[in-house]
Design a protein around this motif. Sequence first.
Motif, PDB file in Angstrom:
ATOM      1  N   GLU A  17       0.783  -1.148   0.076  1.00  0.00           N
ATOM      2  CA  GLU A  17       0.116   0.106  -0.019  1.00  0.00           C
ATOM      3  C   GLU A  17       1.063   1.194   0.160  1.00  0.00           C
ATOM      4  N   VAL A  24       0.572   6.628  -6.975  1.00  0.00           N
ATOM      5  CA  VAL A  24      -1.013   7.360  -7.136  1.00  0.00           C
ATOM      6  C   VAL A  24      -1.035   8.921  -6.928  1.00  0.00           C
ATOM      7  N   THR A  25      -0.229   9.199  -5.894  1.00  0.00           N
ATOM      8  CA  THR A  25      -0.072  10.543  -5.490  1.00  0.00           C
ATOM      9  C   THR A  25       0.938  11.493  -5.957  1.00  0.00           C
ATOM     10  N   LYS A  49      -6.222  -4.513  -5.793  1.00  0.00           N
ATOM     11  CA  LYS A  49      -7.625  -4.312  -6.592  1.00  0.00           C
ATOM     12  C   LYS A  49      -8.261  -3.005  -6.050  1.00  0.00           C
ATOM     13  N   GLN A  50      -8.206  -2.797  -5.029  1.00  0.00           N
ATOM     14  CA  GLN A  50      -8.852  -1.707  -4.295  1.00  0.00           C
ATOM     15  C   GLN A  50      -8.318  -0.267  -4.843  1.00  0.00           C
ATOM     16  N   TYR A  51      -7.061  -0.240  -5.127  1.00  0.00           N
ATOM     17  CA  TYR A  51      -6.432   0.935  -5.900  1.00  0.00           C
ATOM     18  C   TYR A  51      -6.598   0.774  -7.512  1.00  0.00           C
ATOM     19  N   GLU A  53      -9.383  -0.422  -8.881  1.00  0.00           N
ATOM     20  CA  GLU A  53     -10.633   0.099  -9.075  1.00  0.00           C
ATOM     21  C   GLU A  53     -10.831   1.653  -9.205  1.00  0.00           C
ATOM     22  N   LYS A  54      -9.722   2.226  -8.301  1.00  0.00           N
ATOM     23  CA  LYS A  54      -9.901   3.921  -8.294  1.00  0.00           C
ATOM     24  C   LYS A  54      -9.123   4.508  -9.327  1.00  0.00           C
ATOM     25  N   HIS A  55      -7.955   3.747  -9.934  1.00  0.00           N
ATOM     26  CA  HIS A  55      -7.073   4.570 -10.698  1.00  0.00           C
ATOM     27  C   HIS A  55      -6.912   3.686 -11.936  1.00  0.00           C
ATOM     28  N   SER A  56      -7.148   4.108 -13.153  1.00  0.00           N
ATOM     29  CA  SER A  56      -7.238   3.900 -14.259  1.00  0.00           C
ATOM     30  C   SER A  56      -5.925   3.351 -14.821  1.00  0.00           C
TER      31      SER A  56
END
Length: 176
Positions: A17, A24-25, A49-51, A53-56
């Motif tokens: 994480e 991603v930031t 998977k969680q990330y 889903e939020k970041h293409s």
Amino acid sequence: MKISIITVCKNAEKAIERTILSVVTQTYKNIEYIIVDGASTDETIEIVKQYAEKHSNIKWISESDSGIYQAMNKGIKLSSGDYLLFLNAGDYLVHYGVLELLAGILKEGKYDLIHGNCFCVDPATGAYSIINGIEKPTMDFFYDNSLPHQAIFYKRVLFEKFGCFDERYNVFSDSI
């Protein structure tokens, strides 16, 4: 100018994480982020998977491999960036603007490889050291040293010209 960041991991639920967040930031947005998981049996894939889903811009695969260099080669083959950076699970970009700062240099396209400093932290003690980049490493430098992957931006053409990492070796696969 696109930067592909490749993270290889296996059973990295405690480290992945922080690595993902450091990517991603970033303020630089032309990033392709590829995560190559070696069939983790812990919660690593759920976190990825969680990330994703939020970041293409996150692509990921999870399958068995023969080791780190096969995983890195899979990442190279999945990538499309002009420059590649290997930032493995547990590694992280030290500042949210580091890629923005480097983008100007990378956009010039005149360097096949750019490397910088790497901060190393001992997880047990919290003590840190800095592996300093060297302006123009020579072959003599590489007989006794190496440069850490997490501090090297490789121009894609290097892999097209010379090939990927030699999977026959467990360590120093990029050495001759």
